[in-house]
Design a protein around this motif. Structure first.
Motif, PDB file in Angstrom:
ATOM      1  N   GLU A  93       0.872  -1.175   0.000  1.00  0.00           N
ATOM      2  CA  GLU A  93       0.000   0.000   0.000  1.00  0.00           C
ATOM      3  C   GLU A  93       0.903   1.216   0.000  1.00  0.00           C
ATOM      4  OE1 GLU A  93      -3.828   2.044   2.251  1.00  0.00           O
ATOM      5  OE2 GLU A  93      -2.613   0.584   3.353  1.00  0.00           O
ATOM      6  N   GLN A  94       0.863   1.940  -1.091  1.00  0.00           N
ATOM      7  CA  GLN A  94       1.805   3.039  -1.273  1.00  0.00           C
ATOM      8  C   GLN A  94       1.138   4.213  -1.982  1.00  0.00           C
ATOM      9  OE1 GLN A  94       4.041   1.245  -5.199  1.00  0.00           O
ATOM     10  NE2 GLN A  94       4.496   0.311  -3.219  1.00  0.00           N
ATOM     11  N   PHE A  95       1.798   5.332  -1.944  1.00  0.00           N
ATOM     12  CA  PHE A  95       1.288   6.547  -2.574  1.00  0.00           C
ATOM     13  C   PHE A  95       1.044   6.325  -4.062  1.00  0.00           C
ATOM     14  CE2 PHE A  95       2.769  10.620  -4.681  1.00  0.00           C
ATOM     15  CZ  PHE A  95       1.536  11.251  -4.610  1.00  0.00           C
ATOM     16  N   TYR A  96      -0.116   6.749  -4.531  1.00  0.00           N
ATOM     17  CA  TYR A  96      -0.530   6.578  -5.924  1.00  0.00           C
ATOM     18  C   TYR A  96      -0.554   7.958  -6.570  1.00  0.00           C
ATOM     19  CZ  TYR A  96      -3.445   4.580  -9.745  1.00  0.00           C
ATOM     20  OH  TYR A  96      -3.946   4.152 -10.952  1.00  0.00           O
ATOM     21  N   SER A  97       0.560   8.330  -7.194  1.00  0.00           N
ATOM     22  CA  SER A  97       0.663   9.678  -7.758  1.00  0.00           C
ATOM     23  C   SER A  97      -0.311   9.888  -8.908  1.00  0.00           C
ATOM     24  CB  SER A  97       2.100   9.957  -8.214  1.00  0.00           C
ATOM     25  OG  SER A  97       2.448   9.146  -9.321  1.00  0.00           O
ATOM     26  N   GLY A  98      -0.517   8.855  -9.728  1.00  0.00           N
ATOM     27  CA  GLY A  98      -1.402   9.008 -10.877  1.00  0.00           C
ATOM     28  C   GLY A  98      -2.830   9.309 -10.480  1.00  0.00           C
ATOM     29  N   LYS A  99      -3.354   8.597  -9.484  1.00  0.00           N
ATOM     30  CA  LYS A  99      -4.726   8.849  -9.048  1.00  0.00           C
ATOM     31  C   LYS A  99      -4.820  10.166  -8.287  1.00  0.00           C
ATOM     32  CE  LYS A  99      -7.458   6.484 -10.007  1.00  0.00           C
ATOM     33  NZ  LYS A  99      -8.315   6.525 -11.236  1.00  0.00           N
ATOM     34  N   THR A 100      -3.793  10.502  -7.522  1.00  0.00           N
ATOM     35  CA  THR A 100      -3.765  11.809  -6.862  1.00  0.00           C
ATOM     36  C   THR A 100      -3.820  12.923  -7.906  1.00  0.00           C
ATOM     37  OG1 THR A 100      -2.524  10.909  -4.983  1.00  0.00           O
ATOM     38  CG2 THR A 100      -2.424  13.292  -5.320  1.00  0.00           C
ATOM     39  N   ARG A 101      -3.075  12.760  -8.977  1.00  0.00           N
ATOM     40  CA  ARG A 101      -3.089  13.735 -10.076  1.00  0.00           C
ATOM     41  C   ARG A 101      -4.463  13.826 -10.721  1.00  0.00           C
ATOM     42  NH1 ARG A 101       0.753  11.585 -12.612  1.00  0.00           N
ATOM     43  NH2 ARG A 101      -0.365  10.323 -14.115  1.00  0.00           N
ATOM     44  N   ALA A 102      -5.089  12.669 -10.954  1.00  0.00           N
ATOM     45  CA  ALA A 102      -6.396  12.659 -11.597  1.00  0.00           C
ATOM     46  C   ALA A 102      -7.452  13.344 -10.736  1.00  0.00           C
ATOM     47  CB  ALA A 102      -6.813  11.223 -11.902  1.00  0.00           C
ATOM     48  N   LEU A 103      -7.330  13.225  -9.417  1.00  0.00           N
ATOM     49  CA  LEU A 103      -8.325  13.803  -8.522  1.00  0.00           C
ATOM     50  C   LEU A 103      -8.059  15.262  -8.195  1.00  0.00           C
ATOM     51  CD1 LEU A 103      -8.774  10.822  -6.029  1.00  0.00           C
ATOM     52  CD2 LEU A 103     -10.424  11.611  -7.737  1.00  0.00           C
ATOM     53  N   HIS A 104      -6.789  15.638  -8.025  1.00  0.00           N
ATOM     54  CA  HIS A 104      -6.472  16.980  -7.519  1.00  0.00           C
ATOM     55  C   HIS A 104      -5.742  17.870  -8.515  1.00  0.00           C
ATOM     56  CE1 HIS A 104      -7.933  15.854  -3.609  1.00  0.00           C
ATOM     57  NE2 HIS A 104      -7.055  14.871  -3.481  1.00  0.00           N
ATOM     58  N   GLY A 105      -5.228  17.317  -9.600  1.00  0.00           N
ATOM     59  CA  GLY A 105      -4.501  18.128 -10.563  1.00  0.00           C
ATOM     60  C   GLY A 105      -3.023  17.806 -10.568  1.00  0.00           C
ATOM     61  N   THR A 106      -2.299  18.484 -11.439  1.00  0.00           N
ATOM     62  CA  THR A 106      -0.894  18.171 -11.669  1.00  0.00           C
ATOM     63  C   THR A 106       0.011  18.554 -10.504  1.00  0.00           C
ATOM     64  OG1 THR A 106      -0.595  20.309 -12.779  1.00  0.00           O
ATOM     65  CG2 THR A 106      -1.105  18.401 -14.173  1.00  0.00           C
ATOM     66  N   HIS A 107      -0.429  19.503  -9.676  1.00  0.00           N
ATOM     67  CA  HIS A 107       0.361  19.968  -8.538  1.00  0.00           C
ATOM     68  C   HIS A 107      -0.564  20.047  -7.327  1.00  0.00           C
ATOM     69  CE1 HIS A 107       2.483  21.286 -12.143  1.00  0.00           C
ATOM     70  NE2 HIS A 107       3.584  21.276 -11.426  1.00  0.00           N
ATOM     71  N   VAL A 108      -0.017  19.760  -6.155  1.00  0.00           N
ATOM     72  CA  VAL A 108      -0.851  19.693  -4.961  1.00  0.00           C
ATOM     73  C   VAL A 108      -0.437  20.758  -3.951  1.00  0.00           C
ATOM     74  CG1 VAL A 108      -1.449  17.265  -5.211  1.00  0.00           C
ATOM     75  CG2 VAL A 108       0.656  17.891  -3.984  1.00  0.00           C
ATOM     76  N   THR A 109      -1.387  21.114  -3.104  1.00  0.00           N
ATOM     77  CA  THR A 109      -1.136  22.095  -2.047  1.00  0.00           C
ATOM     78  C   THR A 109      -2.132  21.847  -0.925  1.00  0.00           C
ATOM     79  OG1 THR A 109      -0.751  24.457  -1.595  1.00  0.00           O
ATOM     80  CG2 THR A 109      -2.626  23.891  -3.030  1.00  0.00           C
ATOM     81  N   ALA A 110      -2.227  22.777   0.030  1.00  0.00           N
ATOM     82  CA  ALA A 110      -3.071  22.578   1.206  1.00  0.00           C
ATOM     83  C   ALA A 110      -4.512  22.261   0.806  1.00  0.00           C
ATOM     84  CB  ALA A 110      -3.019  23.813   2.096  1.00  0.00           C
ATOM     85  N   GLY A 111      -5.069  21.254   1.453  1.00  0.00           N
ATOM     86  CA  GLY A 111      -6.422  20.799   1.173  1.00  0.00           C
ATOM     87  C   GLY A 111      -6.468  19.580   0.282  1.00  0.00           C
ATOM     88  N   ASP A 112      -5.399  19.330  -0.464  1.00  0.00           N
ATOM     89  CA  ASP A 112      -5.332  18.140  -1.309  1.00  0.00           C
ATOM     90  C   ASP A 112      -4.879  16.946  -0.475  1.00  0.00           C
ATOM     91  OD1 ASP A 112      -6.085  19.570  -3.590  1.00  0.00           O
ATOM     92  OD2 ASP A 112      -4.009  20.108  -4.042  1.00  0.00           O
ATOM     93  N   ARG A 113      -5.198  15.751  -0.994  1.00  0.00           N
ATOM     94  CA  ARG A 113      -4.856  14.531  -0.267  1.00  0.00           C
ATOM     95  C   ARG A 113      -3.944  13.657  -1.121  1.00  0.00           C
ATOM     96  NH1 ARG A 113     -10.428  13.176   3.059  1.00  0.00           N
ATOM     97  NH2 ARG A 113      -9.028  13.216   4.839  1.00  0.00           N
ATOM     98  N   LEU A 114      -3.108  12.882  -0.473  1.00  0.00           N
ATOM     99  CA  LEU A 114      -2.220  11.938  -1.126  1.00  0.00           C
ATOM    100  C   LEU A 114      -2.847  10.562  -0.984  1.00  0.00           C
ATOM    101  CD1 LEU A 114       1.224  13.307   0.126  1.00  0.00           C
ATOM    102  CD2 LEU A 114      -0.162  14.048  -1.817  1.00  0.00           C
ATOM    103  N   TRP A 115      -3.242   9.974  -2.115  1.00  0.00           N
ATOM    104  CA  TRP A 115      -4.069   8.764  -2.109  1.00  0.00           C
ATOM    105  C   TRP A 115      -3.224   7.504  -2.201  1.00  0.00           C
ATOM    106  CZ3 TRP A 115      -9.287   8.801  -1.287  1.00  0.00           C
ATOM    107  CH2 TRP A 115      -9.871  10.075  -1.240  1.00  0.00           C
ATOM    108  N   ALA A 116      -3.742   6.442  -1.604  1.00  0.00           N
ATOM    109  CA  ALA A 116      -3.073   5.147  -1.600  1.00  0.00           C
ATOM    110  C   ALA A 116      -3.446   4.350  -2.842  1.00  0.00           C
ATOM    111  CB  ALA A 116      -3.463   4.351  -0.352  1.00  0.00           C
ATOM    112  N   SER A 117      -2.586   3.408  -3.174  1.00  0.00           N
ATOM    113  CA  SER A 117      -2.785   2.532  -4.325  1.00  0.00           C
ATOM    114  C   SER A 117      -3.953   1.589  -4.110  1.00  0.00           C
ATOM    115  CB  SER A 117      -1.494   1.733  -4.574  1.00  0.00           C
ATOM    116  OG  SER A 117      -1.097   1.048  -3.386  1.00  0.00           O
ATOM    117  N   PHE A 118      -4.380   0.930  -5.206  1.00  0.00           N
ATOM    118  CA  PHE A 118      -5.419  -0.094  -5.129  1.00  0.00           C
ATOM    119  C   PHE A 118      -4.871  -1.291  -4.329  1.00  0.00           C
ATOM    120  CE2 PHE A 118      -6.682   1.300  -9.689  1.00  0.00           C
ATOM    121  CZ  PHE A 118      -7.272   2.447  -9.188  1.00  0.00           C
TER     122      PHE A 118
END
Length: 281
Positions: A87-112
């Motif tokens: 179970e690890q950070f899923y950058s692709g899904k984080t990007r799809a949900l929050h955009g190409t760059h993240v900041t306060a209020g965004d979440r770092l999502w776990a893998s399937f």
């Protein structure tokens, strides 16, 4: 070149549709985190040496800060569930949900298959940067990590202190895994402090000098117990190149902070994704 259709302009003018509207996502309780932040005390720190990586353990309910401490420096961050490296950070899904760059209020999502928030970004001293005239912004989830395989393809030489290798060594040292076994867990990163985007003419991934300066930090709230593994990129501020010993590089610091007792009484840890995993079979 293929023939241009008569309605080419009309096709280009079709308005875009957001792939993953996030209105129905469970909302992060930012007011709760803001109140907890006022009570924080430091419990552990680790310095990440230039062109190397380090690991720190963060418990659910604690905060992790990544600090610029000496000079402009970007970092490549991997997150792993503390009790299950798969179970690890899923950058692709984080990007799809929050955009190409993240900041306060965004979440770092776990893998399937868990796909739950691993962390919520609670403070970012570089949030003022926004999006510049080139389309660049800070803290990207579009890049991968500099690695020896791409370097070998492009230059014909081997370089062992790129971020992929740094993360591999650090994870192996912390877990006792072999280098080869640890490498299988290293994944696409959050490029902390890195300023990146895509060129408008060719669509190529670009980097430019990071605006980060000593004293800046990005902070996140741990929604689950995790290991944070951070590489201080050999590109320094990534203003010219990476995967080399030419750039000026500086250390980074990871710091874990604990809020006062009682400040998170209404916090509820995120549940694992409830999809039944039948896949229609």
């Amino acid at each position: 070149m293929t023939d241009i259709p008569n309605d080419a302009d009309a096709r280009r003018a079709v308005p875009p549709v957001i792939c993953y509207p996030t209105d129905s996502l469970p909302a992060a309780d930012m007011s709760l985190y803001a109140a907890a932040r006022t009570t924080l005390t430091s419990v552990s720190q680790v310095i990440v040496p230039p062109r190397d990586a380090a690991v720190i353990e963060v418990s659910a309910g604690q905060f992790l800060r990544i600090h610029s401490v000496q000079g402009p420096q970007v970092g490549d961050l991997n997150l792993f569930s503390a009790d299950d490296l798969s179970e690890q950070f899923y950058s692709g899904k984080t990007r799809a949900l929050h955009g190409t760059h993240v900041t306060a209020g965004d979440r770092l999502w776990a893998s399937f298959p868990n796909m739950r928030p691993m962390a919520t970004i609670t403070h970012d001293t570089l949030d003022w940067y926004g999006i510049d005239e080139f389309g660049g912004s800070v803290h990207d989830v579009i890049g991968t990590r500099c690695d020896p395989y791409t370097g070998r393809l492009l230059t014909g030489t081997d370089y062992h202190h790129c971020c992929h290798s740094n993360l591999t060594r650090a994870l192996a040292a912390h877990t006792g895994l072999s280098i080869h076994d640890a490498e299988t867990h290293v994944h696409d990163v959050l490029n902390v402090f890195m300023c990146t985007g895509f060129t408008r003419d060719t669509g190529q991934y670009f980097m430019k000098a990071s605006p980060v300066r000593p004293g800046d930090y990005i902070e996140m709230f741990a929604e689950i117990d995790f290991l944070a593994v951070l590489s201080a990129c050999p590109g320094g501020d990534c203003s010219s190149e990476h995967s080399s010993d030419a750039a000026a590089c500086y250390p980074l610091e990871m710091e874990v902070l604990r809020p006062a007792d009682g400040t998170l009484d209404r916090w509820v840890p995120p549940a694992k994704n409830k999809y039944d995993r039948s896949h229609g079979a």
